[in-house]
Design an enzyme around this catalytic site. Structure first.
Site, PDB file in Angstrom:
ATOM      1  N   GLU A  77       0.816  -1.159  -0.020  1.00 37.51           N
ATOM      2  CA  GLU A  77      -0.058  -0.145  -0.092  1.00 37.51           C
ATOM      3  C   GLU A  77       0.838   1.175  -0.064  1.00 37.51           C
ATOM      4  O   GLU A  77       0.593   2.161  -0.550  1.00 37.51           O
ATOM      5  CB  GLU A  77      -0.860  -0.083   1.100  1.00 37.51           C
ATOM      6  CG  GLU A  77      -1.579   1.257   1.465  1.00 37.51           C
ATOM      7  CD  GLU A  77      -2.854   1.382   0.375  1.00 37.51           C
ATOM      8  OE1 GLU A  77      -3.272   2.710   0.442  1.00 37.51           O
ATOM      9  OE2 GLU A  77      -3.008   0.578  -0.603  1.00 37.51           O
ATOM     10  N   HIS A  80       2.516   1.978  -3.186  1.00 39.59           N
ATOM     11  CA  HIS A  80       1.586   2.674  -4.234  1.00 39.59           C
ATOM     12  C   HIS A  80       1.467   4.010  -4.103  1.00 39.59           C
ATOM     13  O   HIS A  80       1.211   4.834  -4.740  1.00 39.59           O
ATOM     14  CB  HIS A  80       0.168   1.854  -4.220  1.00 39.59           C
ATOM     15  CG  HIS A  80      -0.960   2.582  -4.841  1.00 39.59           C
ATOM     16  ND1 HIS A  80      -0.827   2.881  -6.421  1.00 39.59           N
ATOM     17  CD2 HIS A  80      -2.073   2.940  -4.406  1.00 39.59           C
ATOM     18  CE1 HIS A  80      -1.755   3.232  -6.613  1.00 39.59           C
ATOM     19  NE2 HIS A  80      -2.837   3.447  -5.533  1.00 39.59           N
ATOM     20  N   HIS A 142     -12.179   5.363  -7.725  1.00 39.30           N
ATOM     21  CA  HIS A 142     -10.683   5.595  -7.684  1.00 39.30           C
ATOM     22  C   HIS A 142     -10.030   4.920  -8.708  1.00 39.30           C
ATOM     23  O   HIS A 142      -8.984   5.479  -9.524  1.00 39.30           O
ATOM     24  CB  HIS A 142     -10.015   4.983  -6.296  1.00 39.30           C
ATOM     25  CG  HIS A 142      -8.866   5.198  -5.829  1.00 39.30           C
ATOM     26  ND1 HIS A 142      -8.138   6.486  -5.941  1.00 39.30           N
ATOM     27  CD2 HIS A 142      -7.864   4.578  -5.630  1.00 39.30           C
ATOM     28  CE1 HIS A 142      -7.133   6.708  -5.543  1.00 39.30           C
ATOM     29  NE2 HIS A 142      -6.537   5.383  -5.265  1.00 39.30           N
ATOM     30  N   HIS A 251     -19.165  -8.549 -17.224  1.00 40.69           N
ATOM     31  CA  HIS A 251     -18.030  -8.032 -17.744  1.00 40.69           C
ATOM     32  C   HIS A 251     -17.483  -8.803 -18.980  1.00 40.69           C
ATOM     33  O   HIS A 251     -17.091  -8.469 -19.914  1.00 40.69           O
ATOM     34  CB  HIS A 251     -17.012  -8.402 -16.606  1.00 40.69           C
ATOM     35  CG  HIS A 251     -15.645  -7.844 -16.890  1.00 40.69           C
ATOM     36  ND1 HIS A 251     -15.409  -6.759 -17.272  1.00 40.69           N
ATOM     37  CD2 HIS A 251     -14.598  -8.635 -16.865  1.00 40.69           C
ATOM     38  CE1 HIS A 251     -14.062  -6.395 -17.534  1.00 40.69           C
ATOM     39  NE2 HIS A 251     -13.620  -7.469 -17.397  1.00 40.69           N
ATOM     40  N   HIS A 308      -3.448  -7.966 -17.093  1.00 39.27           N
ATOM     41  CA  HIS A 308      -4.986  -7.700 -17.353  1.00 39.27           C
ATOM     42  C   HIS A 308      -5.406  -6.042 -17.359  1.00 39.27           C
ATOM     43  O   HIS A 308      -5.812  -5.507 -18.112  1.00 39.27           O
ATOM     44  CB  HIS A 308      -5.852  -8.667 -16.828  1.00 39.27           C
ATOM     45  CG  HIS A 308      -7.232  -8.485 -17.543  1.00 39.27           C
ATOM     46  ND1 HIS A 308      -7.521  -8.730 -19.031  1.00 39.27           N
ATOM     47  CD2 HIS A 308      -8.554  -8.378 -17.239  1.00 39.27           C
ATOM     48  CE1 HIS A 308      -8.693  -8.642 -19.226  1.00 39.27           C
ATOM     49  NE2 HIS A 308      -9.424  -8.534 -18.086  1.00 39.27           N
TER      50      HIS A 308
END
Length: 359
Positions: A77, A80, A142, A251, A308
């Site tokens: 975290e 990032h 986000h 999806h 992906h």
């Protein structure tokens, strides 16, 4: 490109690459279930790094007794956040450069300021992601904000490159198709974010069917309920199996629709002598479809799942490039055969192939 505009262009390119890295790091953070690796924001247990010493760990335990320190998740975290913070500073530099050079060398002003506004909003959503405990609506927003930042920075780099495509008349329907494909891609990215934030990636583990059926039991109302309560910890998801299946299958259907649209767009681009753009779209589409199928067949391996997300980003950038290429100039209007004879490369606006001569 003039010498005075080159610094802004290089800065925009660096910011675009950094934004792509931040998107990938965000995906890695989600996929390793590290979104709450630090229970506070912007620090981690009250520190600017993950607590490590005995005194720091004791402080973290006293302040957050319900969130024991997991160092590997905390570092996922925080790394990032470090990169996202660096991107914010870089975008601030871009905005300052635009303000200094506004009105000169074709320097855009509104676009850098828009990117800065998106970055500020992203910081707020990053905070809410933690404080609202991975509420799916905020997590998806986000993610979309990250892709929006990446796309806008790439568009800014194109604008600052000084490379304007040669004037060429493209049929209005081709530009509409390219814009529609871009809108579909954004919608598919949003669906992918909803799959991720609701932990629905493994709702279907077979292909081409889902749970052994073409149309399994699904609860679309629960799966796409945007009024979920704020409060529970959404790590791991709160939806039942039928709701997650509805999200996952939506999806898949979206991917099929987008693939058909992109194949049509690639064919139309090839007909209009834009084989390079058509080839780029087909390459990125093949990569993304292959990664999506691999996610299901191999049960969501971490490298493939992160790739992906990267494939979705590349597809977005490819479509922005195509739309920029097509929209660079308005089409010329040639009303007579004499005009066609003078310029045999002219493409008629009725979307028929170019003619080399007039019968």
């Amino acid at each position: 490109m003039s010498a005075t505009s080159r610094p802004g262009f290089l800065l925009a390119c660096a910011a675009t690459l950094l934004a792509l890295l931040v998107v990938l790091l965000g995906a890695y953070t989600r996929l390793t279930h590290a979104g709450l690796g630090c229970p506070d924001w912007p620090g981690c247990y009250g520190f600017i790094h993950v607590p490590a010493t005995e005194a720091q760990l004791a402080h973290a335990e006293a302040r957050f007794p319900d969130a024991p320190v997991e160092a590997h998740k905390g570092w996922n975290e925080m790394i990032h956040r470090y990169f996202a913070g660096s991107l914010g500073l870089l975008v601030l530099g871009l905005a300052a450069h635009a303000l200094r050079r506004r009105g000169r060398d074709g320097q855009p002003l509104k676009l850098p300021l828009l990117v800065l506004a998106v970055i500020v909003a992203q910081a707020a959503f990053g905070m809410w992601t933690v404080t609202l405990k991975l509420w799916p609506q905020v997590v998806t927003a986000h993610l979309l904000g990250g892709f929006a930042t990446l796309g806008l920075l790439f568009l800014l780099a194109l604008r600052l490159s000084g490379r304007v495509p040669a004037q060429a008349p493209y049929a209005p329907r081709l530009r509409v198709l390219a814009a529609a494909c871009l809108a579909l891609a954004i919608g598919q990215i949003a669906l992918g974010g909803w799959v991720s934030s609701n932990y629905a990636a493994m709702a279907c583990i077979d292909l081409p069917t889902c749970q052994g059926r073409w149309w399994p039991d699904m609860d679309f109302a629960a799966g796409f309920n945007l009024t979920q309560h704020i409060g529970p910890n959404y790590l791991g998801g709160q939806l039942d199996s039928e709701a997650r299946t509805a999200i996952h299958l939506s999806h898949r259907l979206g991917a099929a629709l987008l693939s058909l649209a992109l194949l049509t767009l690639a064919w139309r681009l090839w007909r209009h002598h834009l084989a390079g753009h058509a080839g780029l779209l087909l390459l990125v589409l093949a990569l993304q479809v292959g990664l999506g199928l691999s996610n299901v067949l191999f049960h969501l391996p971490l490298p493939v799942a992160v790739a992906h997300n990267g494939g979705g980003a590349l597809l977005l950038l490819s479509l922005i490039l195509v739309n920029y290429r097509l929209a660079a100039h308005r089409p010329r209007v040639a009303a007579t055969d004499d005009a066609l004879r003078r310029d045999p490369r002219w493409l008629p606006l009725d979307d028929t192939p170019p003619r080399s001569r007039v019968a």
